[in-house]
Design a protein around this motif. Structure first.
Motif, mmCIF file in Angstrom:
data_model
loop_
_atom_site.group_PDB
_atom_site.id
_atom_site.type_symbol
_atom_site.label_atom_id
_atom_site.label_comp_id
_atom_site.label_asym_id
_atom_site.label_seq_id
_atom_site.Cartn_x
_atom_site.Cartn_y
_atom_site.Cartn_z
ATOM 1 N N MET A 1 1.007 -1.351 -0.085
ATOM 2 C CA MET A 1 -0.028 -0.190 -0.071
ATOM 3 C C MET A 1 0.945 1.217 0.103
ATOM 4 S SD MET A 1 -3.016 -0.731 0.109
ATOM 5 C CE MET A 1 -3.217 -2.389 -0.829
ATOM 6 N N GLN A 2 0.210 2.431 -0.182
ATOM 7 C CA GLN A 2 0.957 3.697 -0.125
ATOM 8 C C GLN A 2 0.264 4.554 0.954
ATOM 9 O OE1 GLN A 2 0.711 5.879 -3.772
ATOM 10 N NE2 GLN A 2 -1.580 5.211 -4.260
ATOM 11 N N LEU A 3 1.061 4.887 2.065
ATOM 12 C CA LEU A 3 0.597 5.616 3.146
ATOM 13 C C LEU A 3 1.208 7.237 2.833
ATOM 14 C CD1 LEU A 3 1.122 3.590 6.270
ATOM 15 C CD2 LEU A 3 -0.604 3.580 4.655
ATOM 16 N N LYS B 1 -2.446 7.936 8.913
ATOM 17 C CA LYS B 1 -2.671 8.065 7.578
ATOM 18 C C LYS B 1 -4.053 7.633 7.228
ATOM 19 C CE LYS B 1 1.779 9.150 6.356
ATOM 20 N NZ LYS B 1 2.046 10.289 5.548
ATOM 21 N N THR C 1 -6.612 4.621 2.587
ATOM 22 C CA THR C 1 -5.742 3.619 2.045
ATOM 23 C C THR C 1 -6.373 2.489 1.701
ATOM 24 O OG1 THR C 1 -3.962 4.405 3.582
ATOM 25 C CG2 THR C 1 -3.622 2.479 2.229
ATOM 26 N N ALA D 1 -5.865 -1.578 2.930
ATOM 27 C CA ALA D 1 -4.706 -1.652 3.905
ATOM 28 C C ALA D 1 -5.170 -2.767 4.693
ATOM 29 C CB ALA D 1 -4.642 -0.560 4.582
ATOM 30 N N ALA E 1 3.974 -1.308 3.336
ATOM 31 C CA ALA E 1 3.461 -0.129 2.588
ATOM 32 C C ALA E 1 4.864 0.760 2.448
ATOM 33 C CB ALA E 1 2.424 0.794 3.488
ATOM 34 N N CYS F 1 5.642 4.445 3.327
ATOM 35 C CA CYS F 1 5.164 5.582 4.116
ATOM 36 C C CYS F 1 6.034 6.972 4.071
ATOM 37 C CB CYS F 1 5.131 5.135 5.528
ATOM 38 S SG CYS F 1 4.668 6.349 6.807
ATOM 39 N N GLU G 1 -4.836 4.323 8.972
ATOM 40 C CA GLU G 1 -3.992 3.857 9.822
ATOM 41 C C GLU G 1 -3.152 4.587 11.045
ATOM 42 O OE1 GLU G 1 -4.637 2.294 6.126
ATOM 43 O OE2 GLU G 1 -3.565 4.209 6.378
#
Length: 422
Positions: A135-137, A167, A170, A173, A179, A181, A224
């Motif tokens: 994932m991308q935070l 964050k 997402t 997630a 991820a 971050c 998150e």
């Protein structure tokens, strides 16, 4: 590898075609829209992802995973043209959509470009085998699309960093493993110069993932919470306080998304499940197919599909040969967001009164009203279309940058509400 060692595209295409037809089941239109476009139970979602990990491993074992990734990291070392050929051949067949984005683009692309050799050897083969979903935070509750205003902090503690913050938005997630971050490591410089990127295990100690329910009942979006999360410095990407250098390319790969050469996506596939074929089904089930006005709307939808495909091909080709800057990917991002919102609006218009109230027996008409209510997600996820317009005007067309009162001020001196600053 020399050019003589590269398999011809025709040979590759025939090999891919034979393997796909022998190993993957065909799927009907709109059956592969992805978890974010469907409302299903947790058990079914877990089963979907488990199956997709299995298919990704099948692709890896057959030599079709990571077509444009270097061979030393488990890829095939081939060209974007080979990837396009595979995308054409896999159209109409099952494929692992949830594995593709953001795992391959932008996350694996960022790892490939900025990761250390140890990081690439540790993670890229696992990604290609379907063992790691990433994932991308980026977004935070206080910052929205202004990701450079990150308040999530990372404080150095010997050979580690201690991370605190939150964050949000997402997608998926709760099902993911790792991820990228973006965190703040320096409060005494302007906001873009005090950021650093880290690799973060989403199942690690101190990481809490909470799901957000959307208006259509979907719970794929997550928030998150990071509480004293200890991250080794060996899991840092790029230089300390150099996160914006990484972040600029990160957002380029995010805007490329399903047009990236690192991503496998069937030609003609619709991220939302709303395409011209579905528009025909909606008009038919609504009893409007003979209506000239309905046919005009279907024609508009098909025209948008054709233009978007041609535009994305032109942008990708222009960037490949250097005729267009990398930031031209924002053009495709902008057009895609506008088209997807329009396609869901057309489907709603075709549904007529059944778009407001429907039963499961209404066929393709069912659910079009909910799609209409969430249509703007296509203009938000993956970077807002407003941000894409800024990128196009400033970095592609060379127009003056819009005024910013915080550009040359230390981030700690910028007025804001309560923060989680350490």
């Amino acid at each position: 590898m020399t050019n003589d060692d590269v398999e011809t595209i025709d040979s590759f295409r025939l090999r891919a075609r034979a393997w796909i037809r022998a190993n993957l089941p065909p799927v009907g239109p709109n059956q592969m829209a992805g978890l974010a476009a469907n409302v299903i139970g947790d058990g079914e979602a877990l089963a979907v992802v488990a199956r997709e990990r299995q298919i990704q491993r099948m692709l890896f074992d057959a030599g079709f995973a990571g077509i444009c990734f270097p061979r030393e990291y488990g890829g095939q070392g081939l060209t974007p043209a080979h990837q396009r050929a595979f995308n054409e051949e896999i159209a109409g067949y099952e494929f692992p959509i949830e594995i593709q984005a953001p795992t391959f683009a932008p996350c694996a692309a960022v790892l490939l470009e900025f990761g250390t050799e140890e990081q690439k050897q540790r993670h890229l083969p696992a990604i290609l085998r379907g063992e790691e979903i990433w994932m991308q935070l980026l977004s935070e509750p206080s910052g929205g699309s202004d990701v450079a205003s990150a308040l999530t902090s990372a404080v150095r503690d010997g050979d580690d960093w201690i991370m605190n913050g939150s964050k949000i938005w997402t997608s998926g997630a709760w099902l993911a493993d790792w991820a990228l971050c973006l965190a703040r490591t320096n409060w005494y410089v302007p906001k873009h110069r005090g950021l650093t990127v880290f690799l973060l295990p989403l199942r690690g100690e101190g990481v809490q993932v909470q799901r957000i329910e959307m208006i259509n009942g979907n719970r794929e979006f997550c928030q998150e919470f990071l509480t004293d999360v200890r991250v080794p410095d060996t899991d840092r990407i790029g230089a300390v306080d150099g996160g914006w250098t990484v972040g600029t390319r990160w957002m380029f790969h995010e805007r490329m998304l399903y047009n990236s050469p690192y991503v496998t996506v069937p030609a003609g596939w619709s991220q939302t499940g709303v395409d011209a074929a579905l528009l025909v089904d909606v008009a038919w089930d609504a009893g409007r197919l003979p209506d000239p006005g309905a046919r005009d709307l279907i024609g508009e939808g098909r025209m948008l599909e054709v233009v978007e495909h041609a535009l994305q091909q032109r942008i990708a080709g222009g960037m490949t040969i250097g005729r267009m800057p990398d930031q031209a990917a924002a053009i495709g991002r902008l057009f895609h967001g506008v088209v997807m919102a329009r396609m869901m609006t057309i489907a709603f218009d075709l549904a007529g009164g059944a778009g407001v109230a429907w039963t499961e027996e209404d066929g393709a008409v069912a659910g079009r009203g909910v799609d209409f209510l969430v249509r703007q997600t296509a203009c938000i996820g993956g970077g807002t279309t407003e941000m894409a317009r800024n990128v196009i005007s400033e970095r592609v067309l060379g127009m003056p940058r819009e005024p910013s009162l915080d550009r040359d001020r230390a981030f700690r001196d910028i007025p804001r509400g309560p923060s989680n600053r350490s």
